[in-house]
Design a protein around this motif. Structure first.
Motif, PDB file in Angstrom:
ATOM      1  N   ALA A 214       0.845  -1.194   0.000  1.00  0.00           N
ATOM      2  CA  ALA A 214       0.000   0.000   0.000  1.00  0.00           C
ATOM      3  C   ALA A 214       0.876   1.239   0.000  1.00  0.00           C
ATOM      4  CB  ALA A 214      -0.912   0.001   1.217  1.00  0.00           C
ATOM      5  N   CYS A 215       0.296   2.360  -0.443  1.00  0.00           N
ATOM      6  CA  CYS A 215       1.091   3.586  -0.548  1.00  0.00           C
ATOM      7  C   CYS A 215       0.235   4.818  -0.278  1.00  0.00           C
ATOM      8  CB  CYS A 215       1.684   3.663  -1.956  1.00  0.00           C
ATOM      9  SG  CYS A 215       2.769   5.073  -2.226  1.00  0.00           S
ATOM     10  N   LEU A 216       0.871   5.808   0.303  1.00  0.00           N
ATOM     11  CA  LEU A 216       0.296   7.132   0.495  1.00  0.00           C
ATOM     12  C   LEU A 216       1.289   8.115  -0.097  1.00  0.00           C
ATOM     13  CD1 LEU A 216      -2.031   8.695   2.149  1.00  0.00           C
ATOM     14  CD2 LEU A 216      -0.200   9.150   3.763  1.00  0.00           C
ATOM     15  N   ALA A 217       0.822   9.011  -0.957  1.00  0.00           N
ATOM     16  CA  ALA A 217       1.717   9.983  -1.591  1.00  0.00           C
ATOM     17  C   ALA A 217       1.128  11.385  -1.473  1.00  0.00           C
ATOM     18  CB  ALA A 217       1.927   9.638  -3.056  1.00  0.00           C
ATOM     19  N   VAL A 218       2.018  12.370  -1.331  1.00  0.00           N
ATOM     20  CA  VAL A 218       1.620  13.777  -1.262  1.00  0.00           C
ATOM     21  C   VAL A 218       2.330  14.507  -2.393  1.00  0.00           C
ATOM     22  CG1 VAL A 218       1.556  15.859   0.152  1.00  0.00           C
ATOM     23  CG2 VAL A 218       1.411  13.608   1.248  1.00  0.00           C
ATOM     24  N   THR A 219       1.572  15.285  -3.144  1.00  0.00           N
ATOM     25  CA  THR A 219       2.150  16.034  -4.257  1.00  0.00           C
ATOM     26  C   THR A 219       2.471  17.457  -3.827  1.00  0.00           C
ATOM     27  OG1 THR A 219      -0.042  16.647  -5.063  1.00  0.00           O
ATOM     28  CG2 THR A 219       0.938  14.642  -5.972  1.00  0.00           C
ATOM     29  N   ASP A 220       3.217  18.152  -4.678  1.00  0.00           N
ATOM     30  CA  ASP A 220       3.633  19.519  -4.328  1.00  0.00           C
ATOM     31  C   ASP A 220       2.480  20.517  -4.314  1.00  0.00           C
ATOM     32  OD1 ASP A 220       3.305  19.553  -7.063  1.00  0.00           O
ATOM     33  OD2 ASP A 220       5.300  20.301  -7.498  1.00  0.00           O
ATOM     34  N   ASP A 221       1.307  20.111  -4.797  1.00  0.00           N
ATOM     35  CA  ASP A 221       0.130  20.979  -4.684  1.00  0.00           C
ATOM     36  C   ASP A 221      -0.763  20.557  -3.512  1.00  0.00           C
ATOM     37  OD1 ASP A 221      -0.696  18.640  -5.897  1.00  0.00           O
ATOM     38  OD2 ASP A 221      -1.804  19.620  -7.507  1.00  0.00           O
ATOM     39  N   TYR A 222      -0.158  19.807  -2.558  1.00  0.00           N
ATOM     40  CA  TYR A 222      -0.795  19.400  -1.299  1.00  0.00           C
ATOM     41  C   TYR A 222      -1.983  18.465  -1.479  1.00  0.00           C
ATOM     42  CZ  TYR A 222       2.118  23.155   0.466  1.00  0.00           C
ATOM     43  OH  TYR A 222       3.178  23.940   0.753  1.00  0.00           O
ATOM     44  N   GLU A 223      -1.951  17.650  -2.525  1.00  0.00           N
ATOM     45  CA  GLU A 223      -2.973  16.630  -2.686  1.00  0.00           C
ATOM     46  C   GLU A 223      -2.434  15.312  -2.146  1.00  0.00           C
ATOM     47  OE1 GLU A 223      -5.392  16.388  -6.145  1.00  0.00           O
ATOM     48  OE2 GLU A 223      -4.772  18.384  -6.805  1.00  0.00           O
ATOM     49  N   ILE A 224      -3.271  14.610  -1.404  1.00  0.00           N
ATOM     50  CA  ILE A 224      -2.896  13.336  -0.796  1.00  0.00           C
ATOM     51  C   ILE A 224      -3.587  12.219  -1.570  1.00  0.00           C
ATOM     52  CG2 ILE A 224      -3.002  11.916   1.291  1.00  0.00           C
ATOM     53  CD1 ILE A 224      -3.125  14.562   2.896  1.00  0.00           C
ATOM     54  N   TYR A 225      -2.794  11.255  -2.007  1.00  0.00           N
ATOM     55  CA  TYR A 225      -3.311  10.115  -2.765  1.00  0.00           C
ATOM     56  C   TYR A 225      -3.064   8.835  -1.985  1.00  0.00           C
ATOM     57  CZ  TYR A 225      -3.530  13.348  -6.676  1.00  0.00           C
ATOM     58  OH  TYR A 225      -3.823  14.417  -7.482  1.00  0.00           O
ATOM     59  N   LYS A 226      -4.070   7.951  -1.963  1.00  0.00           N
ATOM     60  CA  LYS A 226      -3.964   6.655  -1.290  1.00  0.00           C
ATOM     61  C   LYS A 226      -4.124   5.561  -2.334  1.00  0.00           C
ATOM     62  CE  LYS A 226      -7.416   7.727   1.335  1.00  0.00           C
ATOM     63  NZ  LYS A 226      -8.501   7.602   2.305  1.00  0.00           N
ATOM     64  N   SER A 227      -3.249   4.556  -2.282  1.00  0.00           N
ATOM     65  CA  SER A 227      -3.403   3.416  -3.185  1.00  0.00           C
ATOM     66  C   SER A 227      -4.620   2.602  -2.774  1.00  0.00           C
ATOM     67  CB  SER A 227      -2.142   2.554  -3.177  1.00  0.00           C
ATOM     68  OG  SER A 227      -1.998   1.909  -1.925  1.00  0.00           O
ATOM     69  N   LEU A 228      -5.003   1.669  -3.634  1.00  0.00           N
ATOM     70  CA  LEU A 228      -6.203   0.868  -3.369  1.00  0.00           C
ATOM     71  C   LEU A 228      -6.131   0.092  -2.067  1.00  0.00           C
ATOM     72  CD1 LEU A 228      -6.899  -0.536  -6.958  1.00  0.00           C
ATOM     73  CD2 LEU A 228      -8.054   1.354  -5.782  1.00  0.00           C
ATOM     74  N   ASN A 229      -4.949  -0.374  -1.695  1.00  0.00           N
ATOM     75  CA  ASN A 229      -4.795  -1.191  -0.484  1.00  0.00           C
ATOM     76  C   ASN A 229      -4.519  -0.388   0.781  1.00  0.00           C
ATOM     77  OD1 ASN A 229      -5.224  -3.624  -1.830  1.00  0.00           O
ATOM     78  ND2 ASN A 229      -3.082  -3.758  -2.445  1.00  0.00           N
ATOM     79  N   TRP A 230      -4.494   0.932   0.701  1.00  0.00           N
ATOM     80  CA  TRP A 230      -4.198   1.745   1.891  1.00  0.00           C
ATOM     81  C   TRP A 230      -5.364   1.623   2.872  1.00  0.00           C
ATOM     82  CZ3 TRP A 230       0.202   3.993   3.377  1.00  0.00           C
ATOM     83  CH2 TRP A 230       0.153   4.802   4.513  1.00  0.00           C
ATOM     84  N   GLN A 231      -5.099   1.084   4.061  1.00  0.00           N
ATOM     85  CA  GLN A 231      -6.138   0.826   5.058  1.00  0.00           C
ATOM     86  C   GLN A 231      -6.068   1.772   6.255  1.00  0.00           C
ATOM     87  OE1 GLN A 231      -8.587  -1.514   4.593  1.00  0.00           O
ATOM     88  NE2 GLN A 231      -7.676  -1.799   2.576  1.00  0.00           N
ATOM     89  N   LEU A 232      -4.939   2.412   6.462  1.00  0.00           N
ATOM     90  CA  LEU A 232      -4.769   3.253   7.639  1.00  0.00           C
ATOM     91  C   LEU A 232      -5.517   4.572   7.470  1.00  0.00           C
ATOM     92  CD1 LEU A 232      -0.931   2.693   8.118  1.00  0.00           C
ATOM     93  CD2 LEU A 232      -2.805   1.544   9.309  1.00  0.00           C
ATOM     94  N   ALA A 233      -6.249   4.943   8.491  1.00  0.00           N
ATOM     95  CA  ALA A 233      -7.005   6.197   8.462  1.00  0.00           C
ATOM     96  C   ALA A 233      -6.183   7.307   9.093  1.00  0.00           C
ATOM     97  CB  ALA A 233      -8.315   6.029   9.224  1.00  0.00           C
ATOM     98  N   PHE A 234      -6.444   8.520   8.665  1.00  0.00           N
ATOM     99  CA  PHE A 234      -5.837   9.673   9.315  1.00  0.00           C
ATOM    100  C   PHE A 234      -6.914  10.738   9.456  1.00  0.00           C
ATOM    101  CE2 PHE A 234      -4.738   9.408   4.875  1.00  0.00           C
ATOM    102  CZ  PHE A 234      -5.119  10.622   4.352  1.00  0.00           C
TER     103      PHE A 234
END
Length: 75
Positions: free
Chosen positions: A45-65
């Motif tokens: 699973a993956c969580l990524a943040v772009t330089d325009d402050y958008e947060i993307y979660k992969s399909l398997n990302w289960q952790l909540a924030f």
């Protein structure tokens, strides 16, 4: 991409090395192509943040924030 977190299940062979490789790949390829690879792999699973402050979660990302600055947009 300014931040990438990859989580690989410990049952996956060489999980730490795989997490490092996928983190670098996502930085280089970008979120869309990096997530194509990550979403095709079980236990990853993956969580990524772009330089325009958008947060993307992969399909398997289960952790909540819960506490995300209003400057960020969760996709």
């Amino acid at each position: 991409v300014i931040s990438v977190t990859v989580v690989v299940d410990s049952s996956v062979s060489d999980c730490n090395m795989l997490a490092d490789i996928l983190t670098k790949a996502t930085f280089i390829l970008g979120v869309e192509k990096g997530f194509e690879i990550i979403d095709s792999m079980p236990g990853v699973a993956c969580l990524a943040v772009t330089d325009d402050y958008e947060i993307y979660k992969s399909l398997n990302w289960q952790l909540a924030f819960d506490d995300v600055s209003k400057d960020f947009v969760v996709n």
